[in-house]
Write an enzyme that holds these catalytic residues in place. Structure first.
Site, short mmCIF file in Angstrom:
data_model
loop_
_atom_site.label_atom_id
_atom_site.label_comp_id
_atom_site.label_asym_id
_atom_site.label_seq_id
_atom_site.Cartn_x
_atom_site.Cartn_y
_atom_site.Cartn_z
N CYS A 48 0.94 -1.59 -0.02
CA CYS A 48 0.12 -0.16 -0.08
C CYS A 48 0.93 1.25 -0.04
O CYS A 48 1.65 1.75 0.99
CB CYS A 48 -0.99 -0.23 1.21
SG CYS A 48 -1.76 1.50 1.48
N CYS A 51 -0.06 3.99 2.56
CA CYS A 51 0.53 3.33 3.94
C CYS A 51 1.61 3.90 4.12
O CYS A 51 1.98 4.34 5.53
CB CYS A 51 0.03 2.06 3.94
SG CYS A 51 -1.44 1.32 3.89
#
Length: 312
Positions: A48, A51
């Site tokens: 991600c 993230c």
């Protein structure tokens, strides 16, 4: 007096506030832990991109709050059922837990300022519920630091060192204690030791006492190269307008602890020639004030003298 730090004091770690968890540890790491202080639960995955943007901001905010909040990271790939139970539909997703239950959350990679506001909101909510106040250990450390600072101010360096060192044994990442140890070292003539101790602070640490101490060490190093004050006094007796001699005299006086004499010497230069060395006397005086600290008697008197000169 041995002012070296113990190995445990040198190996400070901030990672205890930020842990990797899982479905099986969720009860202890989040639900039970949030009864003591707010917990930020970050659902993320290695693939991600957002993230990876959020993680540094989240960890910086948690570290800056110094134990008022904790962060728990949950890898959604490895804990899909838990993510489903929490209703996670996209990541990063962050939930704030207080008192064993989720009270707020956000999705996406927010900027650090927004993460800080979110964390502070949780701290305030917890405080209203009687959660997250200082623990007994934290209260004891605060009292010890106050006692150590009082000993340092009273020039009881042995006592100050002992108390600061005790704090470091129990809280190795306490910046106030590290700066306190360095201050004792500097004031007892061990500038190299003070410099080494300060180097142990995190690069992003911001501490007014550390900044002032670094400045004081630099000024002392600069003064050591200049020589004996009598040499400059002789030059000034021969030529009162030898501003370089008066400037160097100020440096040496400061290094020898005569702060007021150093300030008066720089003020004397300014009275005779404000433009000397591109206003160098005033700039150096401001450096002295920063190194001495805003409450130092020489700083207070020096600022009054400076104001009188500038506004008369």
């Amino acid at each position: 007096m041995d002012l070296s730090l113990s190995p445990s004091a040198q190996n400070a770690s901030k990672d205890a506030l930020i842990v990797e968890s899982s479905t099986t540890k969720f009860q202890a790491d989040v639900l039970e832990a949030s009864m003591e202080r707010p917990v930020l639960v970050d659902f993320w995955a290695p693939w991600c991109g957002p993230c990876k943007q959020l993680t540094p901001a989240l960890e910086k905010v948690v570290t800056a709050l110094k134990g008022k909040v904790a962060a728990v990271k949950i890898n959604v790939d490895e804990n899909q059922a838990l993510a489903g139970q929490m209703g996670v539909q996209s990541i990063p997703a962050v939930f704030g837990f207080v008192g064993g239950r989720p009270v707020d959350g956000f999705m996406g990679a927010l900027p650090e300022s927004e993460v800080a506001r979110f964390a502070q909101k949780l701290v305030d909510m917890a405080a209203q519920s009687g959660i997250g106040g200082p623990s007994e250990a934290e209260s004891q450390i605060a009292a010890a630091l106050e006692a150590a600072q009082a000993a340092l101010d009273a020039e009881d360096y042995e006592r100050a060192y002992q108390v600061f060192a005790t704090v470091l044994r129990h809280a190795p990442d306490n910046v106030d204690a590290v700066v306190g140890i360095a201050s004792v070292q500097f004031k007892t003539g061990d500038s190299d030791g003070a410099r080494e101790t300060l180097s142990m602070l995190p690069e992003d640490a911001s501490h007014a006492g550390a900044d002032a101490l670094i400045k004081a060490i630099a000024l002392e190093d600069e003064a050591k190269k200049l020589g004996n004050p009598s040499d400059f006094e002789a030059r000034l007796a021969a030529d009162p307008l030898d501003h370089r001699a008066r400037f160097d005299l100020a440096m040496v006086l400061n290094a020898r602890g005569d702060r007021l004499g150093a300030a008066q010497a720089l003020i004397a230069i300014m009275e005779r020639d404000r433009e000397w060395e591109d206003d160098g006397a005033r700039k150096k005086l401001l450096e002295f004030f920063e190194a001495w600290g805003p409450k130092d008697a020489a700083t207070l008197k020096g600022r009054r003298m400076l104001s009188t000169l500038l506004f008369r």
